[in-house]
Write a protein that holds these residues in place. Structure first.
Motif, PDB file in Angstrom:
ATOM      1  N   GLU A 205       0.817  -1.226   0.000  1.00  0.00           N
ATOM      2  CA  GLU A 205       0.000   0.000   0.000  1.00  0.00           C
ATOM      3  C   GLU A 205       0.851   1.278   0.000  1.00  0.00           C
ATOM      4  OE1 GLU A 205      -0.124  -1.777   4.236  1.00  0.00           O
ATOM      5  OE2 GLU A 205      -0.018  -2.482   2.163  1.00  0.00           O
ATOM      6  N   TRP A 206       2.169   1.136   0.182  1.00  0.00           N
ATOM      7  CA  TRP A 206       3.053   2.305   0.188  1.00  0.00           C
ATOM      8  C   TRP A 206       3.911   2.397  -1.072  1.00  0.00           C
ATOM      9  CZ3 TRP A 206       2.997   6.288   3.590  1.00  0.00           C
ATOM     10  CH2 TRP A 206       2.225   6.121   4.750  1.00  0.00           C
ATOM     11  N   ARG A 207       3.701   1.505  -2.017  1.00  0.00           N
ATOM     12  CA  ARG A 207       4.504   1.538  -3.239  1.00  0.00           C
ATOM     13  C   ARG A 207       4.051   2.666  -4.165  1.00  0.00           C
ATOM     14  NH1 ARG A 207       4.206  -5.024  -3.999  1.00  0.00           N
ATOM     15  NH2 ARG A 207       5.234  -5.491  -2.013  1.00  0.00           N
ATOM     16  N   GLY A 208       4.940   3.052  -5.058  1.00  0.00           N
ATOM     17  CA  GLY A 208       4.623   4.085  -6.039  1.00  0.00           C
ATOM     18  C   GLY A 208       4.674   5.498  -5.492  1.00  0.00           C
ATOM     19  N   GLN A 209       5.265   5.663  -4.291  1.00  0.00           N
ATOM     20  CA  GLN A 209       5.335   6.991  -3.679  1.00  0.00           C
ATOM     21  C   GLN A 209       6.772   7.490  -3.523  1.00  0.00           C
ATOM     22  OE1 GLN A 209       2.593   7.695  -0.334  1.00  0.00           O
ATOM     23  NE2 GLN A 209       1.755   5.631  -0.669  1.00  0.00           N
ATOM     24  N   GLY A 210       7.710   6.773  -4.142  1.00  0.00           N
ATOM     25  CA  GLY A 210       9.093   7.242  -4.142  1.00  0.00           C
ATOM     26  C   GLY A 210       9.936   6.798  -2.968  1.00  0.00           C
ATOM     27  N   ILE A 211       9.402   5.909  -2.104  1.00  0.00           N
ATOM     28  CA  ILE A 211      10.164   5.502  -0.925  1.00  0.00           C
ATOM     29  C   ILE A 211      11.365   4.638  -1.324  1.00  0.00           C
ATOM     30  CG2 ILE A 211      10.066   4.283   1.280  1.00  0.00           C
ATOM     31  CD1 ILE A 211       7.068   4.963   1.391  1.00  0.00           C
ATOM     32  N   TYR A 212      11.145   3.707  -2.221  1.00  0.00           N
ATOM     33  CA  TYR A 212      12.239   2.842  -2.689  1.00  0.00           C
ATOM     34  C   TYR A 212      13.329   3.691  -3.352  1.00  0.00           C
ATOM     35  CZ  TYR A 212      14.526  -0.947  -5.305  1.00  0.00           C
ATOM     36  OH  TYR A 212      15.442  -1.830  -5.832  1.00  0.00           O
ATOM     37  N   ARG A 213      12.918   4.627  -4.177  1.00  0.00           N
ATOM     38  CA  ARG A 213      13.853   5.534  -4.850  1.00  0.00           C
ATOM     39  C   ARG A 213      14.667   6.329  -3.814  1.00  0.00           C
ATOM     40  NH1 ARG A 213      13.410   8.660  -9.936  1.00  0.00           N
ATOM     41  NH2 ARG A 213      11.560   7.407 -10.328  1.00  0.00           N
ATOM     42  N   ALA A 214      14.003   6.786  -2.754  1.00  0.00           N
ATOM     43  CA  ALA A 214      14.688   7.541  -1.697  1.00  0.00           C
ATOM     44  C   ALA A 214      15.723   6.673  -0.992  1.00  0.00           C
ATOM     45  CB  ALA A 214      13.665   8.083  -0.705  1.00  0.00           C
ATOM     46  N   MET A 215      15.381   5.407  -0.770  1.00  0.00           N
ATOM     47  CA  MET A 215      16.319   4.481  -0.138  1.00  0.00           C
ATOM     48  C   MET A 215      17.578   4.298  -0.994  1.00  0.00           C
ATOM     49  SD  MET A 215      15.543   3.037   2.826  1.00  0.00           S
ATOM     50  CE  MET A 215      14.254   2.382   3.895  1.00  0.00           C
ATOM     51  N   VAL A 216      17.390   4.180  -2.311  1.00  0.00           N
ATOM     52  CA  VAL A 216      18.532   4.031  -3.218  1.00  0.00           C
ATOM     53  C   VAL A 216      19.387   5.293  -3.187  1.00  0.00           C
ATOM     54  CG1 VAL A 216      19.238   3.762  -5.636  1.00  0.00           C
ATOM     55  CG2 VAL A 216      17.349   2.378  -4.721  1.00  0.00           C
ATOM     56  N   ALA A 217      18.751   6.457  -3.281  1.00  0.00           N
ATOM     57  CA  ALA A 217      19.476   7.728  -3.313  1.00  0.00           C
ATOM     58  C   ALA A 217      20.308   7.924  -2.051  1.00  0.00           C
ATOM     59  CB  ALA A 217      18.492   8.880  -3.485  1.00  0.00           C
ATOM     60  N   HIS A 218      19.720   7.604  -0.893  1.00  0.00           N
ATOM     61  CA  HIS A 218      20.432   7.818   0.362  1.00  0.00           C
ATOM     62  C   HIS A 218      21.590   6.833   0.522  1.00  0.00           C
ATOM     63  CE1 HIS A 218      21.302   9.059   4.369  1.00  0.00           C
ATOM     64  NE2 HIS A 218      20.914   7.925   4.916  1.00  0.00           N
ATOM     65  N   ARG A 219      21.376   5.590   0.124  1.00  0.00           N
ATOM     66  CA  ARG A 219      22.467   4.615   0.233  1.00  0.00           C
ATOM     67  C   ARG A 219      23.607   4.956  -0.725  1.00  0.00           C
ATOM     68  NH1 ARG A 219      19.462  -1.022  -0.244  1.00  0.00           N
ATOM     69  NH2 ARG A 219      18.028   0.259  -1.473  1.00  0.00           N
ATOM     70  N   ALA A 220      23.268   5.454  -1.913  1.00  0.00           N
ATOM     71  CA  ALA A 220      24.310   5.911  -2.843  1.00  0.00           C
ATOM     72  C   ALA A 220      25.060   7.099  -2.256  1.00  0.00           C
ATOM     73  CB  ALA A 220      23.690   6.278  -4.185  1.00  0.00           C
ATOM     74  N   GLN A 221      24.333   7.958  -1.566  1.00  0.00           N
ATOM     75  CA  GLN A 221      24.931   9.110  -0.881  1.00  0.00           C
ATOM     76  C   GLN A 221      25.975   8.638   0.140  1.00  0.00           C
ATOM     77  OE1 GLN A 221      22.035  11.344   1.423  1.00  0.00           O
ATOM     78  NE2 GLN A 221      22.507  13.232   0.312  1.00  0.00           N
ATOM     79  N   LEU A 222      25.620   7.632   0.926  1.00  0.00           N
ATOM     80  CA  LEU A 222      26.530   7.091   1.928  1.00  0.00           C
ATOM     81  C   LEU A 222      27.756   6.445   1.272  1.00  0.00           C
ATOM     82  CD1 LEU A 222      23.902   5.457   4.325  1.00  0.00           C
ATOM     83  CD2 LEU A 222      25.132   7.606   4.683  1.00  0.00           C
ATOM     84  N   ALA A 223      27.534   5.742   0.160  1.00  0.00           N
ATOM     85  CA  ALA A 223      28.650   5.117  -0.546  1.00  0.00           C
ATOM     86  C   ALA A 223      29.588   6.176  -1.131  1.00  0.00           C
ATOM     87  CB  ALA A 223      28.128   4.200  -1.649  1.00  0.00           C
ATOM     88  N   ALA A 224      29.015   7.201  -1.728  1.00  0.00           N
ATOM     89  CA  ALA A 224      29.827   8.272  -2.313  1.00  0.00           C
ATOM     90  C   ALA A 224      30.640   8.980  -1.232  1.00  0.00           C
ATOM     91  CB  ALA A 224      28.944   9.261  -3.063  1.00  0.00           C
ATOM     92  N   ALA A 225      30.021   9.225  -0.068  1.00  0.00           N
ATOM     93  CA  ALA A 225      30.718   9.892   1.030  1.00  0.00           C
ATOM     94  C   ALA A 225      31.904   9.063   1.514  1.00  0.00           C
ATOM     95  CB  ALA A 225      29.754  10.151   2.173  1.00  0.00           C
ATOM     96  N   ARG A 226      31.787   7.766   1.359  1.00  0.00           N
ATOM     97  CA  ARG A 226      32.865   6.857   1.778  1.00  0.00           C
ATOM     98  C   ARG A 226      33.862   6.598   0.646  1.00  0.00           C
ATOM     99  NH1 ARG A 226      32.116   1.644   5.695  1.00  0.00           N
ATOM    100  NH2 ARG A 226      33.792   0.366   4.848  1.00  0.00           N
ATOM    101  N   GLU A 227      33.630   7.230  -0.495  1.00  0.00           N
ATOM    102  CA  GLU A 227      34.477   7.089  -1.683  1.00  0.00           C
ATOM    103  C   GLU A 227      34.479   5.654  -2.207  1.00  0.00           C
ATOM    104  OE1 GLU A 227      38.311   8.800  -0.812  1.00  0.00           O
ATOM    105  OE2 GLU A 227      37.518  10.846  -0.894  1.00  0.00           O
ATOM    106  N   VAL A 228      33.347   4.987  -2.068  1.00  0.00           N
ATOM    107  CA  VAL A 228      33.118   3.696  -2.718  1.00  0.00           C
ATOM    108  C   VAL A 228      32.438   4.018  -4.051  1.00  0.00           C
ATOM    109  CG1 VAL A 228      31.852   1.517  -2.593  1.00  0.00           C
ATOM    110  CG2 VAL A 228      32.956   2.441  -0.549  1.00  0.00           C
ATOM    111  N   PRO A 229      33.100   3.772  -5.193  1.00  0.00           N
ATOM    112  CA  PRO A 229      32.627   4.337  -6.453  1.00  0.00           C
ATOM    113  C   PRO A 229      31.343   3.741  -7.013  1.00  0.00           C
ATOM    114  CG  PRO A 229      34.610   3.007  -6.804  1.00  0.00           C
ATOM    115  CD  PRO A 229      34.423   3.136  -5.323  1.00  0.00           C
ATOM    116  N   TYR A 230      31.023   2.487  -6.673  1.00  0.00           N
ATOM    117  CA  TYR A 230      29.876   1.821  -7.286  1.00  0.00           C
ATOM    118  C   TYR A 230      28.945   1.230  -6.228  1.00  0.00           C
ATOM    119  CZ  TYR A 230      33.076   1.926 -11.250  1.00  0.00           C
ATOM    120  OH  TYR A 230      33.959   2.336 -12.214  1.00  0.00           O
TER     121      TYR A 230
END
Length: 261
Positions: A205-230
């Motif tokens: 009931e919570w799909r299609g509202q951008g939550i999954y996309r937000a999870m990906v964006a934030h985890r990529a943010q954490l990886a980038a901050a740690r200089e993990v390229p991929y």
């Protein structure tokens, strides 16, 4: 991912992501020839390099040895295959030995810096990093609801990972008031250029509202901050189109072949 051919990403994947990181505790990995097998999970797990380097009757013997090892323990075992594995008849020989192919997933890789962004969540939904056992049990309950099977084992698995490598394990929940509506985790390994995106399950009931996309964006943010390229993910048929639109690239598919006693 401009300037980085898919075959180079696949080569890096093969060089760095063919092993398995165990969470510690009662879970251990051991070698058998070219293979790594795991003992102590909810079911056995076997993985190997792209080219096993054994063929014909020798490969059949190696497969039978894994099956019989777990049979003696009374456990099922998953053999993780990829579409570009060698020898090319590996999956045929697994099938002949009694292993059954399950649903394939797409292995996707993206550049952390390209995907990194502040998470945008629906009104009333918040994102939080968790470590407490009670929160991990709530995640296991969410996964059980989403997938329609018993995921209670996940709480202990995540707890062991956090205890064993707290700096390398980031577990996140999205909550609407007190309800966990989505959970995902990010796993690093020292010296590896890839952060693993795992979980990412959202209540229907919570799909299609951008939550999954937000999870990906934030985890990529954490990886980038740690200089993990991929970052990389084994994506289901539901998730793969979303991740491709976000900018991840398919490098192969992976199919679990499972033997059950």
């Amino acid at each position: 991912m401009e300037g980085i051919p898919i075959d180079e990403l696949r080569t890096a994947y093969d060089a760095q992501l063919r092993g398995v990181t165990t969470p510690g505790g009662s879970v251990r990995g051991e070698r058998d020839g070219p293979l790594t097998r795991v003992v102590g999970w909810r079911r056995g797990f076997v993985t190997g390099p792209r080219d096993l380097g054994v063929y014909g009757a020798e490969l059949d013997t190696l497969i039978a040895r894994q099956r019989d090892f777990y049979a003696a323990r009374g456990e099922a075992v998953e053999w993780k295959t990829r579409a570009h594995d060698l020898p090319t008849d590996l999956t045929e020989r697994l099938t002949a030995a009694g292993f059954v192919g399950e649903d394939s997933e797409t292995v996707l890789i993206g550049q952390s810096a390209d995907l990194a962004a502040d998470p945008v969540l629906p009104d009333g939904v918040t994102l939080r990093r968790v470590t407490a056992g009670s929160d991990l049990q709530r995640i296991a309950a969410l996964e059980s609801t989403v997938w329609g099977e018993d995921w209670s084992w996940l709480a202990d698995d995540l707890a062991a990972r956090i205890e064993n490598a707290p700096e390398n394990t980031v577990v996140l929940v999205a909550e609407a008031r007190t309800e966990v509506v989505c959970a995902a985790w990010l796993v690093f390994n020292d010296g590896i250029d890839f952060g693993g995106l795992w979980g990412g399950s959202t209540l229907k009931e919570w799909r299609g509202q951008g939550i999954y996309r937000a999870m990906v964006a934030h985890r990529a943010q954490l990886a980038a901050a740690r200089e993990v390229p991929y970052v990389y993910v084994d994506a289901s048929a539901d998730s793969a189109p979303i991740l491709t639109r976000l900018g991840l690239h398919a490098v192969t598919t992976t199919t679990p072949y499972v033997w059950s006693p």
